[in-house]
Design a protein around this motif. Structure first.
Motif, PDB file in Angstrom:
ATOM      1  N   ILE A   1      -6.058   1.690   9.814  1.00 40.36           N
ATOM      2  CA  ILE A   1      -5.986   2.899   8.980  1.00 40.36           C
ATOM      3  C   ILE A   1      -6.617   2.605   7.629  1.00 40.36           C
ATOM      4  CG2 ILE A   1      -4.444   4.623   7.946  1.00 40.36           C
ATOM      5  CD1 ILE A   1      -2.285   3.884   9.898  1.00 40.36           C
TER       6      ILE A   1
ATOM      7  N   THR B   1       7.453   6.652  14.523  1.00 34.69           N
ATOM      8  CA  THR B   1       6.691   5.636  13.790  1.00 34.69           C
ATOM      9  C   THR B   1       7.693   4.766  13.047  1.00 34.69           C
ATOM     10  OG1 THR B   1       4.819   7.124  13.481  1.00 34.69           O
ATOM     11  CG2 THR B   1       4.922   5.226  12.046  1.00 34.69           C
ATOM     12  N   THR B   2       7.595   3.455  13.242  1.00 40.68           N
ATOM     13  CA  THR B   2       8.581   2.540  12.660  1.00 40.68           C
ATOM     14  C   THR B   2       7.912   1.258  12.206  1.00 40.68           C
ATOM     15  OG1 THR B   2      10.464   1.102  13.233  1.00 40.68           O
ATOM     16  CG2 THR B   2       9.075   1.780  15.056  1.00 40.68           C
ATOM     17  N   ASN B   3       8.549   0.558  11.276  1.00 39.86           N
ATOM     18  CA  ASN B   3       8.013  -0.758  10.927  1.00 39.86           C
ATOM     19  C   ASN B   3       8.433  -1.819  11.945  1.00 39.86           C
ATOM     20  OD1 ASN B   3      10.656  -1.587  10.232  1.00 39.86           O
ATOM     21  ND2 ASN B   3      10.354  -1.111   8.073  1.00 39.86           N
TER      22      ASN B   3
ATOM     23  N   PHE C   1      -6.870   2.754   3.815  1.00 38.13           N
ATOM     24  CA  PHE C   1      -5.886   2.894   2.732  1.00 38.13           C
ATOM     25  C   PHE C   1      -6.152   4.209   1.972  1.00 38.13           C
ATOM     26  CE2 PHE C   1      -4.967   0.980  -1.744  1.00 38.13           C
ATOM     27  CZ  PHE C   1      -3.686   1.514  -1.766  1.00 38.13           C
TER      28      PHE C   1
ATOM     29  N   LEU D   1      -1.812   7.080  -1.758  1.00 35.64           N
ATOM     30  CA  LEU D   1      -0.485   7.688  -1.597  1.00 35.64           C
ATOM     31  C   LEU D   1       0.610   6.681  -1.923  1.00 35.64           C
ATOM     32  CD1 LEU D   1      -1.124   9.540   1.779  1.00 35.64           C
ATOM     33  CD2 LEU D   1      -0.494  10.636  -0.384  1.00 35.64           C
TER      34      LEU D   1
ATOM     35  N   THR E   1       9.788  10.065  11.597  1.00 33.08           N
ATOM     36  CA  THR E   1       9.269   9.047  10.713  1.00 33.08           C
ATOM     37  C   THR E   1      10.178   8.901   9.501  1.00 33.08           C
ATOM     38  OG1 THR E   1       7.267   8.364   9.530  1.00 33.08           O
ATOM     39  CG2 THR E   1       7.633  10.724   9.686  1.00 33.08           C
ATOM     40  N   GLY E   2       9.683   8.234   8.450  1.00 36.57           N
ATOM     41  CA  GLY E   2      10.480   8.030   7.248  1.00 36.57           C
ATOM     42  C   GLY E   2       9.572   7.677   6.078  1.00 36.57           C
ATOM     43  N   GLY E   3      10.060   6.979   5.098  1.00 38.30           N
ATOM     44  CA  GLY E   3      11.033   5.911   5.103  1.00 38.30           C
ATOM     45  C   GLY E   3      10.986   5.142   6.419  1.00 38.30           C
TER      46      GLY E   3
ATOM     47  N   TYR F   1       0.824  -1.218   0.000  1.00 36.25           N
ATOM     48  CA  TYR F   1       0.000   0.000   0.000  1.00 36.25           C
ATOM     49  C   TYR F   1       0.857   1.268   0.000  1.00 36.25           C
ATOM     50  CZ  TYR F   1       1.269  -0.578   4.844  1.00 36.25           C
ATOM     51  OH  TYR F   1       1.995  -0.763   5.980  1.00 36.25           O
TER      52      TYR F   1
ATOM     53  N   ASN G   1      -0.105   0.114  14.187  1.00 37.22           N
ATOM     54  CA  ASN G   1      -0.916   0.611  13.065  1.00 37.22           C
ATOM     55  C   ASN G   1      -1.066  -0.452  11.996  1.00 37.22           C
ATOM     56  OD1 ASN G   1      -1.244   3.144  14.100  1.00 37.22           O
ATOM     57  ND2 ASN G   1       0.095   4.185  12.637  1.00 37.22           N
TER      58      ASN G   1
HETATM   59  N1  SAM Z   1       8.535   2.959   8.005  1.00 29.36           N
HETATM   60  C1  SAM Z   1       7.744   3.465   9.086  1.00 29.36           C
HETATM   61  C2  SAM Z   1       6.530   2.600   9.317  1.00 29.36           C
HETATM   62  O1  SAM Z   1       6.377   1.595   8.608  1.00 29.36           O
HETATM   63  O2  SAM Z   1       5.757   2.913  10.201  1.00 29.36           O
HETATM   64  C3  SAM Z   1       7.352   4.936   8.974  1.00 29.36           C
HETATM   65  C4  SAM Z   1       6.929   5.446   7.640  1.00 29.36           C
HETATM   66  S1  SAM Z   1       5.386   4.811   7.046  1.00 29.36           S
HETATM   67  C5  SAM Z   1       5.287   5.689   5.518  1.00 29.36           C
HETATM   68  C6  SAM Z   1       4.257   5.652   8.109  1.00 29.36           C
HETATM   69  C7  SAM Z   1       2.846   5.138   8.150  1.00 29.36           C
HETATM   70  O3  SAM Z   1       2.223   5.384   6.913  1.00 29.36           O
HETATM   71  C8  SAM Z   1       2.713   3.662   8.435  1.00 29.36           C
HETATM   72  O4  SAM Z   1       1.858   3.450   9.540  1.00 29.36           O
HETATM   73  C9  SAM Z   1       2.116   3.131   7.160  1.00 29.36           C
HETATM   74  O5  SAM Z   1       1.350   2.014   7.419  1.00 29.36           O
HETATM   75  C10 SAM Z   1       1.329   4.322   6.658  1.00 29.36           C
HETATM   76  N2  SAM Z   1       1.009   4.287   5.217  1.00 29.36           N
HETATM   77  C11 SAM Z   1       1.849   4.149   4.191  1.00 29.36           C
HETATM   78  N3  SAM Z   1       1.205   4.182   3.010  1.00 29.36           N
HETATM   79  C12 SAM Z   1      -0.105   4.356   3.312  1.00 29.36           C
HETATM   80  C13 SAM Z   1      -1.282   4.469   2.518  1.00 29.36           C
HETATM   81  N4  SAM Z   1      -1.247   4.408   1.193  1.00 29.36           N
HETATM   82  N5  SAM Z   1      -2.463   4.641   3.157  1.00 29.36           N
HETATM   83  C14 SAM Z   1      -2.509   4.692   4.506  1.00 29.36           C
HETATM   84  N6  SAM Z   1      -1.429   4.616   5.310  1.00 29.36           N
HETATM   85  C15 SAM Z   1      -0.243   4.430   4.717  1.00 29.36           C
END
Ligand code: SAM
Length: 325
Positions: free
Chosen positions: A186, A93-95, A188, A191, A64-66, A28, A157
């Motif tokens: 969350i 926020t991290t994976n 979708f 993005l 956050t990131g990346g 996503y 999340n």
């Molecule tokens: N790498 C970190 C992580 O995985 O949490 C931080 C960056 S990530 C871009 C931040 C958040 O954006 C995550 O919770 C991710 O699930 C969410 N995210 C990314 N793409 C998304 C989308 N298309 N729609 C909704 N949430 C999204």
């Protein structure tokens, strides 16, 4: 004078991306290959930007990131932020892939909270979404390490995407109760790098509530107006879940956020079709007062709302991994 936009929204919440590199390729968010990179800045620049923004009324910073934990020096960055302001609400926020080794250090450096992205409680499903084998156990250990380090309440999340993980809703309800973490679903958003979003791919707040009710009744609890998630407790008081529903129940009217991308651009909305080059000003030797003036003028142009699903929707100029979610 605090930062406010032309609609009277106070801007108190900063999300700062410290890299747009990521070790996961979530369906996503990213493409299945490496994708483009915009790059990052020295930590000293993020610190200066943060300091100027805090002087303008920012009270909460989310790193956050990346994937922010890929960036060497992230613990020192947290420590430096904490040293210049003891009252800041500091989160990451991290994976979760690298979290187990860093959770305690981050806590000691002054971090308040961690949010871990985890989109399935089933390992195979998890790998199908992240497109990186072997991550599930690491992330689970990361979540538990954050909880043990009292980086909490730990939030988990889960982006729901039809065809991938809508069957994980009830298992995540059980997970929240068993692990003592707040699970937040969350919706979708469009993005992602692969441009696969369509209205049918969104699992909405109403559907999540309907499915979870088949497991146990939920009771809504109050949430702050600027908070992104609607909050619910199970009827027996054990376990909390949240739902972030920007598509079906937008909350733009209460948005208190701005973002700094890893390459030093200001974004006033996830769905902005332009960004504002703060770092270029810094490179040209601008003073803190000049940066503050620029930030104020940019915030005045913050968008009223997003237009997801409307005929006039224009995709954002960057995808999530390059914005910083
Ligand atoms: N790498 C970190 C992580 O995985 O949490 C931080 C960056 S990530 C871009 C931040 C958040 O954006 C995550 O919770 C991710 O699930 C969410 N995210 C990314 N793409 C998304 C989308 N298309 N729609 C909704 N949430 C999204």
């Amino acid at each position: 004078m605090l930062l406010t936009d032309k609609f009277g929204r106070a801007i108190t919440d900063l999300r700062i991306s410290i890299t747009d590199r990521c070790n996961y390729k979530c369906v996503y968010c990213r493409t299945g290959n490496e994708g483009a990179l915009y790059g990052d800045l020295p930590f000293a620049d993020y610190l200066r930007i943060s300091r100027v923004l805090v002087s303008l009324g920012i009270t909460k910073i989310r790193i956050t990131g990346g994937e922010p934990l890929l960036r060497k020096g992230v613990v020192d960055f947290v420590r430096n932020l904490r040293e210049f302001n003891a009252d800041l609400d500091l989160a990451i926020t991290t994976n979760g892939h690298l979290l187990a080794d860093l959770a305690q250090q981050l806590k000691e450096a002054g971090l308040n909270r961690v949010t871990v992205s985890m989109d399935a409680v089933d390992p195979d499903r998890f790998t199908r979404i992240t497109r990186v084998p072997g991550g599930f156990d690491r992330v689970l250990t990361g979540v538990r390490s954050a909880r043990d380090a009292e980086l909490g309440p730990v939030k988990v999340n889960c982006v729901l995407m039809r065809g991938f993980n809508e069957d994980q809703i009830i298992p995540f309800g059980m997970f929240a109760r068993e692990e003592g973490v707040i699970v937040r679903f969350i919706e979708f958003m469009p993005l992602e790098e692969d441009r696969v979003w369509a209205p049918e791919t969104v699992v909405t707040l109403d559907e999540i509530l309907r499915r979870m009710a088949e497991y146990r009744p939920l009771v809504e609890i109050s949430h702050a107006r600027s908070e992104t998630a609607r909050r619910y407790r199970f009827d027996d008081g054990i376990g909390e879940i949240g739902i972030i529903a920007p598509v079906s129940h937008p909350f733009c009217g209460h948005c208190s956020r701005i973002r700094i991308t890893s390459d030093g651009k200001i974004r006033t909305c996830l769905f902005s079709v332009w960004d504002h080059d703060l770092h270029e000003l810094m490179r040209r030797g601008a003073s803190d007062a000049e940066l503050a003036e620029f930030i104020r003028s940019v915030v005045q142009r913050k968008e009223a709302r997003h237009h997801i699903g409307e005929p006039d929707f224009v995709p954002a100029s960057r995808t999530m991994v390059h914005i910083g979610g």
